[in-house]
Design an enzyme around this catalytic site. Structure first.
Site, mmCIF file in Angstrom:
data_model
loop_
_atom_site.group_PDB
_atom_site.id
_atom_site.type_symbol
_atom_site.label_atom_id
_atom_site.label_comp_id
_atom_site.label_asym_id
_atom_site.label_seq_id
_atom_site.Cartn_x
_atom_site.Cartn_y
_atom_site.Cartn_z
ATOM 1 N N ASP A 157 -2.858 1.100 6.931
ATOM 2 C CA ASP A 157 -2.000 0.794 5.786
ATOM 3 C C ASP A 157 -1.758 -0.706 5.639
ATOM 4 O OD1 ASP A 157 -1.862 3.510 5.357
ATOM 5 O OD2 ASP A 157 0.025 3.769 6.425
ATOM 6 N N ASP A 174 0.853 -1.188 0.000
ATOM 7 C CA ASP A 174 0.000 0.000 0.000
ATOM 8 C C ASP A 174 0.888 1.237 0.000
ATOM 9 O OD1 ASP A 174 -2.536 1.525 0.401
ATOM 10 O OD2 ASP A 174 -1.598 2.020 2.323
ATOM 11 N N GLU A 195 -1.632 -0.913 -5.973
ATOM 12 C CA GLU A 195 -2.791 -0.204 -6.508
ATOM 13 C C GLU A 195 -2.396 0.620 -7.732
ATOM 14 O OE1 GLU A 195 -6.074 1.074 -3.372
ATOM 15 O OE2 GLU A 195 -4.091 1.650 -2.690
#
Length: 222
Positions: free
Chosen positions: A207, A43, A127
């Site tokens: 996170d 992340d 991501e």
């Protein structure tokens, strides 16, 4: 024995006034064997550069911030020089070289980080973020992290070693989904770093929880 075939040789001069010898050659294709091994989700955040699904945290050196004072000093010196003068040209060259130094330091760190990650993991999930929108909102800090460049280097390294990079859609609610039971909360303010799942009562680190969800989502189609 297969050998490289030289195509072109050229000499180029960059903005810093340095000359570079550029050689383009055709390299024989080599078979890259896909490998299977450990997988990890990461992340990306403004507090911590990368938080892994295994609990690891990678802090960015933030090279621009480290050299901000020297860059400001050089920029102010440039603004005081008379336009068209030799002193201004020399000072402008110094400013350009300082920016190149920051860029090279950051890029070197990215390559070393990519090598370390690809040596440990065959599958890496991240991501697919809208970096331009993040830059408009948070400015220089996002630019200093240079997340898009780090992703490109990591993808290149994984391709060379037979690994694979899996990108999760930016709209996937990685932070708002409980990695234990799958419950999705409606709202989660950015300043909330830890939260309790209302469904199962699990205390979650924002996170690390997001990284665990990114790993699961990214590996669905691996």
């Amino acid at each position: 024995m297969k050998v490289n075939t030289f195509k072109t040789v050229s000499i180029k001069r960059d903005n810093c006034g340095d000359f570079w010898l550029c050689i383009v050659c055709a390299k024989p294709a080599s078979e890259i064997i896909p490998r299977k091994g450990n997988a990890i989700g990461y992340d990306f955040g403004l507090k911590t550069f990368l938080t892994g699904s295994d609990g690891s945290r990678i802090e960015s050196p933030r090279f621009f911030e480290q050299n901000a004072a020297a860059l400001r000093f050089a920029q102010r010196a440039l603004s005081r020089k008379q336009k068209g003068g030799a002193n201004r040209r020399r000072t402008k060259l110094e400013v350009t070289r300082k920016h190149r130094y920051v860029k090279n330091c950051r890029r070197d760190w990215f390559f070393k980080l990519a090598a370390d990650i690809s040596d440990q993991y065959s599958d890496v999930c991240i991501e697919d973020l809208d970096i331009k929108a993040m830059q408009q909102r948070w400015g220089r800090k996002v630019s200093d992290y240079a997340f898009s460049e780090s992703v490109g280097i990591l993808r290149h390294r994984l391709n060379k070693t037979g690994g694979q990079l899996h990108e999760v859609d930016q709209y996937f609610p990685s932070s708002k989904t409980c990695s234990r039971c799958g419950h999705v909360v409606k709202e989660l303010a950015l300043d909330i770093r830890q939260w309790e799942c209302p469904a199962c009562g699990t205390m979650l680190d924002r996170d690390e929880n997001a990284a665990m969800n990114i790993l699961v989502e990214g590996m669905k189609y691996a």
